[in-house]
Design a protein around this motif. Structure first.
Motif, PDB file in Angstrom:
ATOM      1  N   ASP A 227       0.736  -1.257  -0.206  1.00  0.00           N
ATOM      2  CA  ASP A 227      -0.188   0.073   0.103  1.00  0.00           C
ATOM      3  C   ASP A 227       1.169   1.481   0.087  1.00  0.00           C
ATOM      4  N   TYR A 228       2.198   1.378  -0.656  1.00  0.00           N
ATOM      5  CA  TYR A 228       2.869   2.064  -0.265  1.00  0.00           C
ATOM      6  C   TYR A 228       3.503   3.176   0.881  1.00  0.00           C
ATOM      7  N   GLN A 229       2.956   2.015   1.330  1.00  0.00           N
ATOM      8  CA  GLN A 229       3.584   2.438   3.004  1.00  0.00           C
ATOM      9  C   GLN A 229       4.610   1.333   3.561  1.00  0.00           C
ATOM     10  N   ILE A 230       4.113   0.264   3.577  1.00  0.00           N
ATOM     11  CA  ILE A 230       5.086  -0.083   4.078  1.00  0.00           C
ATOM     12  C   ILE A 230       6.020  -1.277   3.354  1.00  0.00           C
ATOM     13  N   TRP A 231       6.428  -0.832   3.300  1.00  0.00           N
ATOM     14  CA  TRP A 231       8.369  -0.637   2.662  1.00  0.00           C
ATOM     15  C   TRP A 231       8.910  -2.159   2.119  1.00  0.00           C
ATOM     16  N   ALA A 232       8.552  -3.189   3.593  1.00  0.00           N
ATOM     17  CA  ALA A 232       9.298  -3.900   3.547  1.00  0.00           C
ATOM     18  C   ALA A 232       9.266  -4.870   2.791  1.00  0.00           C
ATOM     19  N   ASN A 233       7.639  -4.787   2.607  1.00  0.00           N
ATOM     20  CA  ASN A 233       7.292  -6.337   1.471  1.00  0.00           C
ATOM     21  C   ASN A 233       7.455  -6.152   0.353  1.00  0.00           C
ATOM     22  N   LEU A 234       8.134  -5.035  -0.210  1.00  0.00           N
ATOM     23  CA  LEU A 234       8.875  -4.941  -1.215  1.00  0.00           C
ATOM     24  C   LEU A 234      10.111  -6.128  -1.497  1.00  0.00           C
ATOM     25  N   ALA A 235      10.778  -6.835  -0.103  1.00  0.00           N
ATOM     26  CA  ALA A 235      11.728  -7.514  -0.219  1.00  0.00           C
ATOM     27  C   ALA A 235      11.278  -8.979  -1.032  1.00  0.00           C
ATOM     28  N   THR A 236       9.883  -9.210  -1.063  1.00  0.00           N
ATOM     29  CA  THR A 236       9.516 -10.570  -1.911  1.00  0.00           C
ATOM     30  C   THR A 236       9.931  -9.821  -3.592  1.00  0.00           C
ATOM     31  N   VAL A 237      10.182  -9.045  -3.753  1.00  0.00           N
ATOM     32  CA  VAL A 237      10.019  -7.732  -5.099  1.00  0.00           C
ATOM     33  C   VAL A 237      11.865  -7.928  -5.192  1.00  0.00           C
ATOM     34  N   TRP A 238      12.624  -6.886  -4.458  1.00  0.00           N
ATOM     35  CA  TRP A 238      13.630  -6.770  -5.254  1.00  0.00           C
ATOM     36  C   TRP A 238      14.815  -8.156  -4.420  1.00  0.00           C
TER      37      TRP A 238
END
Length: 431
Positions: A213-224
């Motif tokens: 939701d463009y807030q909990i950035w740590a969840n993008l670890a699943t992408v990067w």
């Protein structure tokens, strides 16, 4: 309102100071009474309110109490709301009302470990007959270890996978991710193209990283992870947002949103489980939201330029060193997480024990999944990395979120935004 970071620091500093005082006063490694006159009442904070979860916990506790009537008279599982959990826990610690045992987020794990707030569980586990700590996947222990000690047990290791609405994939004429996986072609680029194509044909949403939701950035670890990127170095001292791997990963995500239309943009609500989203990255526990209104599948996280990376969200279970009854609590924890009870807990919480990481064990608690899907779950746990964690995570979390905000506009450039994150957090990595 007091910032949660301030509360976290105060609570853990208080716990550390009191623990050191207890040690210097000859009271051993714990702040409570190691030799109580009679059976004690234990309290464990948890963030689940599920009746099924709590019933299982109480059944385990009741059996322990019956077998150890001279040591423990009751175990109370105290539910604290998820959003306020860490703040409430550290406030209790600072106020001298620490629970005996507590669940701990992976993101705050290093801070708890470094603070001295947690008891070293290694000696208790080693002294417990049949505990078999060697059965626990070493990768799941790393976050909770320091200087040879083990300060929490990683009782829940929920992997992130890709849920796929196969109805939307089929109706829009896109490639099936499972077929691409079998052919070695399941990549982030393929996921982007399938998602964009399905949106063009059917509307709705394509790919959603749930709870980001463009807030909990740590969840993008699943992408990067597919680009081999990390937010900071392994020792937590150096910012890595400016690395080429991170710039490339964030550029891919930005373009998938603003150029390809594969990912919903900021302010757009999209729920995979409502049926109008093609795929979502989330944890397997979310499967309980499926209502049978569409056909679905799960596949591992896609591969990026650096290959495929598995990621788990992890919860540790530790004993507060300055609680009332740390020794009794550690003994109960050894029972709560022994091989037999770990198999029971596996109904809801993916276990770290390798002997239990098989489709047959997980099938009992996950009836919606096929054997093949459960094998995907097992494969997604083994050797996985955890979401970002740091001894200073609470403060870093806020700073990173703010520094990444400029990226979420159509004309933004990751090559400019990502290195600027390091300018904002470098000092926090040292603190």
């Amino acid at each position: 309102m007091r910032h949660p970071r301030s509360t976290l620091l105060t609570g853990l500093a208080a716990a550390s100071a009191l623990t050191l005082a207890a040690c210097s006063g000859g009271g051993g490694d714990s702040g409570g009474d190691d030799t109580p006159d009679g059976p004690v009442d234990l309290r464990m904070t948890v963030w689940t309110a599920s009746e099924d979860h709590l019933e299982l916990f109480n059944d385990i506790a009741d059996t322990y109490i019956a077998d150890h009537p001279d040591e423990v008279s009751s175990v109370t599982f105290e539910t604290v709301p998820f959003d306020d959990y860490t703040t409430t826990l550290t406030t209790q610690i600072a106020g001298g009302n620490a629970p005996d045992l507590a669940w701990i987020f992976e993101s705050n794990g290093p801070e708890f470990v470094a603070s001295g707030a947690l008891m070293d569980l290694g000696p208790t586990f080693e002294a417990t007959s049949g505990y078999d700590l060697e059965d626990v996947d070493p990768a799941t222990l790393e976050l909770w270890q320091s200087d040879g000690g083990l300060y929490a047990y990683p009782f829940s290791n929920s992997p992130f996978v890709m849920f796929v609405n196969t109805d939307r994939v089929s109706e829009s004429g896109q490639d099936n991710p499972a077929d691409l996986l079998a052919d070695g072609e399941w990549t982030y680029d393929a996921a982007r193209d399938i998602s964009a194509g399905s949106v063009d044909e059917l509307g709705g949403a394509g790919l959603v990283v749930r709870d980001f939701d463009y807030q909990i950035w740590a969840n993008l670890a699943t992408v990067w992870g597919g680009w081999g990127a990390e937010p900071w170095s392994a020792d937590g001292s150096t910012c890595e947002f400016g690395s080429q791997e991170m710039i490339d990963a964030l550029s891919w995500y930005h373009d998938a949103v603003f150029e390809d239309g594969a990912i919903p943009g900021p302010g757009t609500s999209a729920d995979f489980f409502a049926g109008d989203t093609t795929m979502t990255i989330t944890q397997i526990s979310r499967a309980s939201s499926l209502d049978g209104s569409f056909e679905w599948d799960i596949v591992p996280l896609p591969a990026g330029p650096a290959g495929q990376q598995n990621v788990v969200g992890q919860a540790g279970l530790g004993v507060l060193a300055n609680s009332e009854h740390p020794e009794a609590a550690a003994n109960f924890l050894a029972y709560f997480t022994n091989p037999e009870n770990s198999e029971s807990l596996a109904l809801y919480f993916p276990p770290p024990r390798t002997s239990l990481l098989n489709p047959e064990t997980l099938a009992e608690g996950n009836p919606l999944f096929s054997q093949e899907q459960l094998q995907t779950v097992v494969d997604s746990i083994t050797g996985a990395t955890t979401k970002p964690a740091h001894p200073n995570f609470a403060q870093l979390d806020t700073a990173v979120r703010s520094a990444l905000d400029p990226l979420w506009t159509a004309d933004a450039d990751a090559a400019s935004v990502a290195p600027a994150v390091c300018t904002d957090i470098e000092s926090l990595l040292q603190g």
